[in-house]
Design an enzyme around this catalytic site. Structure first.
Site, PDB file in Angstrom:
ATOM      1  CG  HIS A  54      98.946 -43.490 -14.469  1.00 43.11           C
ATOM      2  ND1 HIS A  54      98.019 -42.477 -14.464  1.00 43.11           N
ATOM      3  CD2 HIS A  54      99.475 -43.501 -13.238  1.00 43.11           C
ATOM      4  CE1 HIS A  54      97.978 -41.935 -13.264  1.00 43.11           C
ATOM      5  NE2 HIS A  54      98.852 -42.533 -12.507  1.00 43.11           N
ATOM      6  CE1 TYR A  81     102.227 -40.183  -9.290  1.00 42.12           C
ATOM      7  CE2 TYR A  81     101.104 -41.561 -10.888  1.00 42.12           C
ATOM      8  CZ  TYR A  81     101.098 -40.861  -9.695  1.00 42.12           C
ATOM      9  OH  TYR A  81      99.983 -40.832  -8.914  1.00 42.12           O
ATOM     10  CG  HIS A 134      92.724 -34.523 -13.102  1.00 43.07           C
ATOM     11  ND1 HIS A 134      92.995 -34.453 -11.751  1.00 43.07           N
ATOM     12  CD2 HIS A 134      93.569 -35.461 -13.599  1.00 43.07           C
ATOM     13  CE1 HIS A 134      93.961 -35.314 -11.460  1.00 43.07           C
ATOM     14  NE2 HIS A 134      94.326 -35.937 -12.559  1.00 43.07           N
ATOM     15  CG  PHE A 135      95.420 -33.496 -18.078  1.00 41.40           C
ATOM     16  CD1 PHE A 135      95.871 -32.494 -18.913  1.00 41.40           C
ATOM     17  CD2 PHE A 135      94.566 -34.469 -18.594  1.00 41.40           C
ATOM     18  CE1 PHE A 135      95.480 -32.436 -20.233  1.00 41.40           C
ATOM     19  CE2 PHE A 135      94.164 -34.422 -19.923  1.00 41.40           C
ATOM     20  CZ  PHE A 135      94.621 -33.397 -20.739  1.00 41.40           C
ATOM     21  CG  HIS A 136      94.919 -27.915 -18.550  1.00 35.44           C
ATOM     22  ND1 HIS A 136      94.411 -28.935 -19.305  1.00 35.44           N
ATOM     23  CD2 HIS A 136      95.645 -27.141 -19.412  1.00 35.44           C
ATOM     24  CE1 HIS A 136      94.783 -28.786 -20.573  1.00 35.44           C
ATOM     25  NE2 HIS A 136      95.531 -27.708 -20.659  1.00 35.44           N
ATOM     26  NE  ARG A 182      90.355 -35.854 -22.914  1.00 32.52           N
ATOM     27  CZ  ARG A 182      91.401 -36.579 -22.479  1.00 32.52           C
ATOM     28  NH1 ARG A 182      91.204 -37.733 -21.860  1.00 32.52           N
ATOM     29  NH2 ARG A 182      92.626 -36.143 -22.624  1.00 32.52           N
ATOM     30  NE  ARG A 183      91.788 -36.323 -26.602  1.00 30.69           N
ATOM     31  CZ  ARG A 183      92.663 -37.327 -26.619  1.00 30.69           C
ATOM     32  NH1 ARG A 183      92.291 -38.533 -26.895  1.00 30.69           N
ATOM     33  NH2 ARG A 183      93.921 -37.107 -26.364  1.00 30.69           N
TER      34      ARG A 183
END
Lengths: 167, 47, 569
Positions: free
Chosen positions: C240, C244, C391-393, C456-457
């Site tokens: 995590h 950041y 989301h993380f794209h 996913r994946r």
């Protein structure tokens, strides 16, 4: 450190909002009991049959009472073992009447898998050494695909089954 | 001289800048966060 | 009226003198070091982008990968080269530029920085080779007991070790500067770099521990079994803060560079520092929110880490306010009044602003999705569905990456002694739009498909021909369209890089660093109470992790032997 009046409003509202979210989540979890899967029972991954639930004859769906079922699943690369039918053929599709309560129990003899009946809230990690369990009430009729949603190797996308919730 | 003085007043730490647009903007942002979260909660509860 | 001198005297014990940020010029050797990082980042972008294209095409079900290449090899390359290599090289290069610009490197420090660079590069090459020959189809999270070739783990560990060398150099630069300037506040950007590197060092201890005492000995055969859950928990203790570590350099640019680009000043030096301090506190003790649906972890501790995760939202709320306020104050000073009149002054045709701005926009749905992901039981609905990469794209691959591009448009010409030309600026604007459009299509498709349950994946599969799988297929086509647009955007970006490095006219491109207002409120001295910040960070980590990790160790099941056949090696 000086905060602009409006920034105080914004941060105040934001913090209150986050606390409200947390209270709703905490109420759902600790009062109503809807936790994500967190079962702590351990198992020897090289001898999963030591646990009754995962003996070959106990795999798959068992009706334990009116409207109550247990579903024992062994996830392995690259297959979900949902038991066998009378002829000995592996079961791939499971039917459950709507409104039933189902206890899903799963483990793996090899690597990490995911276990998700897509479109339901049955979604948990299956990890070697642990039994994952989740009890849910299935109220919405329909067909839900069982998919492995944690990468387990080159045949990962070939692990599947299905669940039919019937009226 | 006048402009220098004026600049001084504008940037004095005691006087707060006008941030009405900012307040509205972050409020819209807050509303988006609230609506999406409630939407996700509802979808979760319906399943 | 109080003159600055009086103000200083009045508060001298509690606040810093403000002499403004001194800007040094980057030496030739410093420029060469930073450019070396940029070259690796650019090559990684191209390779990773190509893998992304192959992935979306394969998953659409309409194309087969050529030459028997495995989908999961491509997925591993995509994740490792973009999430670990491209980001860390760009970030460390950019942070070195900020340190060089505000504090400077001694000759010895620069030599050590080169050592760090080479260790990272060697690690990258070793890991890349093992992946490309198909011996490490374990994806970038390398979850045990899947076992890759030991050199994969050793390569990744070297990347981390190299980053530590650079961190040590940055700490040394900062320490010497503070010693030489006892009553001054550190340059804001240097302060931010140090916070990010501190967070990185504390976080990477987790993955390094897991690698050195568990995974590497186990993969080499010195240890028969591994504690799977411990390795995962240590991974997410790192995983995590990793996100950041990507985000904070973007925030550095938002707080302290974008104001200069739009012709304004820093909104508040103290608030910017305070938000970074909060990120240091709350980025790390939150990793369990990636493990919410896992067995063997206690639900109470999961919930405690969910609360801590919600705390890390606060500095992002502060950042959102600061951004709007910077825009509004600057606009009003230029004479654009009204509630939203200030939007008109923003330099929409300047790619140094537009690219990061589109990144900021993406962070609105990105942040909203992030809060949903962290929401304890609601996470069950989206966990490991394709919603998560959707989301993380938005957050990593749009917010962070477009901000990095926005930095590159001035940083690369600055380093190579050339100018950002109008033609490149225009190409950059097209690039930003193309990226925004491609990502909107791809990410929206992934979010909806994830809510519909698609995993996913995963390679393309009809999942035994269920109706749901057919429904997902339509969104996978949309993903392929969005992903193809993104690939063209990457090609355009590479073209822009080449133009900026080799063909733009010689000149001096500005390195934009924003200053505070002339009479800005002085920054309190407590902002640099480093020992306290580190102590609080460690206490929070010990609080959040001691019991869960003891639990995982004491109640461990029999360990897992390595599995290499599932990954095809």
């Amino acid at each position: 450190m000086h905060l602009h009046k409006y920034e105080k409003y914004w941060l105040g509202a934001g913090i209150v909002g986050l606390i409200v979210f947390l209270i709703i989540l905490g109420f759902g979890a600790f009062y109503l009991g809807t936790h994500p899967q967190s079962h702590g029972e351990i198992i020897d991954p090289e001898n999963i049959e030591a646990n009754d639930a995962f003996k070959p004859e106990n795999r798959g769906l068992t009706k334990v009472d009116e409207g109550r079922y247990v579903l024992n699943i062994v996830a392995s690369a690259f297959n979900y073992d949902l038991g066998t039918d009378e002829s000995g053929a592996p079961i791939k599709n499971i039917e459950i009447p709507a409104g039933s309560k189902v206890l899903v129990q799963a483990t793996t003899p090899d690597v990490i898998h995911g276990l998700n009946f897509a479109g339901t809230n049955i979604n948990m990690m299956v990890e070697p050494g642990y039994v994952s369990t989740m009890e849910v009430e299935l109220n919405n009729p329909g067909e839900y695909t069982l998919v492995c949603n944690e990468y387990c190797g080159v045949g990962h996308h070939l692990m599947y089954g299905s669940l039919e919730v019937v009226e | 001289m006048v402009t220098k003085n004026q600049k001084h007043v504008n940037t004095n730490p005691e006087s707060e800048p006008n941030l009405k647009g900012t307040l509205i903007s972050v409020s819209i942002l807050g509303a988006i966060l609230l609506v999406t979260w409630i939407g996700a909660l509802m979808l979760f509860l319906l399943r | 009226m109080a003159t600055p001198a009086n103000v200083v005297e009045k508060f001298s014990s509690k606040v810093f003198h403000n002499y403004g940020t001194v800007e040094l010029s980057l030496s030739k050797r410093e420029r060469r070091l930073i450019m070396s990082y940029m070259y690796v980042a650019m090559i990684s972008l191209l390779v990773g982008g190509l893998m992304g294209l192959l992935q979306v095409l394969a998953r659409s079900g309409e194309f087969e990968l050529p030459w028997g290449i495995n989908y999961y090899t491509i997925l591993t390359v995509h994740g490792v080269i973009l999430a670990l290599v491209m980001t860390s090289f760009f970030i460390i290069g950019f942070q070195n530029a900020l340190m060089g610009k505000t504090i400077g490197f001694s000759k010895k420090q620069l030599n050590w920085a080169w050592v760090g660079f080479w260790i990272m590069l060697i690690g990258t090459v070793i890991a890349a080779v093992t992946i490309l020959i198909g011996k490490a189809n374990v994806l970038y999270t390398f979850y045990a007991p899947l076992k890759a070739h030991p050199l994969f783990y050793i390569g990744i560990t070297l990347v981390v070790v190299g980053s530590w060398v650079t961190a040590a150099v940055n700490f040394r630069q900062f320490y010497l500067w503070k010693k030489a300037h006892p009553n001054e506040k550190s340059p804001l950007l240097a302060f931010m770099v140090i916070i990010n590197m501190l967070m990185w060092c504390i976080a990477t201890i987790g993955v390094a521990t897991s690698m050195l005492i568990e995974i590497i000995p186990w993969s080499l055969g010195y240890k028969n079994t591994i504690n799977v859950l411990l390795s995962r928990t240590l991974f997410w203790y790192f995983g995590h803060p990793l996100v950041y570590f990507w985000l904070l350099p973007a925030y550095m640019a938002w707080y302290a560079i974008i104001p200069k680009v739009i012709g304004g000043k820093i909104f508040s030096d103290s608030l910017a520092r305070f938000s970074f301090i909060l990120f240091l506190f709350f980025s790390i003790p939150v990793g369990l929110h990636h493990q919410l649906t896992e067995p063997g972890l206690d639900s109470t501790w999961k919930f405690i880490q969910v609360i801590l995760t919600f705390m890390v939202v606060i500095p992002s709320l502060m950042t959102a306010f600061s951004m709007f306020a910077t825009f509004e104050i600057t606009g009003r000073k230029k004479g654009y009044g009204g509630l939203f009149g200030w939007l008109k002054h923003l330099p929409w045709k300047d790619v140094r602003f537009l690219a990061p701005f589109v990144g900021m926009l993406a962070f609105i749905p990105g942040g909203a999705g992030g809060i949903i992901n962290a929401s304890y039981q609601i996470n069950t609905m989206v966990h490991n569905t394709i919603w998560v990469p959707g989301h993380f794209h938005l957050t990593a691959a749009t917010t962070v990456v477009l901000t990095f591009f926005g930095i590159a448009y001035w940083l690369i010409p600055h380093l190579t002694g050339r100018k950002l030309t109008d033609a490149v600026n225009r190409l950059g604007i097209y690039q930003t739009i193309l990226w925004g459009v491609g990502m909107t299509i791809m990410s929206t498709a992934m979010h909806i498909q994830g809510l519909a349950g698609a995993p996913r994946r995963s390679n393309f599969s009809d999942y035994g021909g269920t109706e749901q799988a057919a429904e997902w297929g339509a969104y996978q086509m949309a993903q392929a369209v969005g992903g193809t647009i993104l690939f063209f955007a990457i090609l355009l970006m590479i073209f822009i890089f080449i133009k900026m490095i080799f063909f733009s006219p010689k000149g001096e491109q500005e390195f934009p660093i924003a200053q505070e207002e002339d009479h800005a409120e002085p920054t309190p001295k407590w902002t640099e109470n480093w020992k306290l910040w580190i102590a609080i960070t460690l206490v929070l980590i010990l609080f959040a992790y001691t019991v869960p990790i003891m639990d995982v160790i004491q109640n461990a099941p029999p360990g897992s032997a390595p599995f290499d056949w599932p990954i095809g090696s």
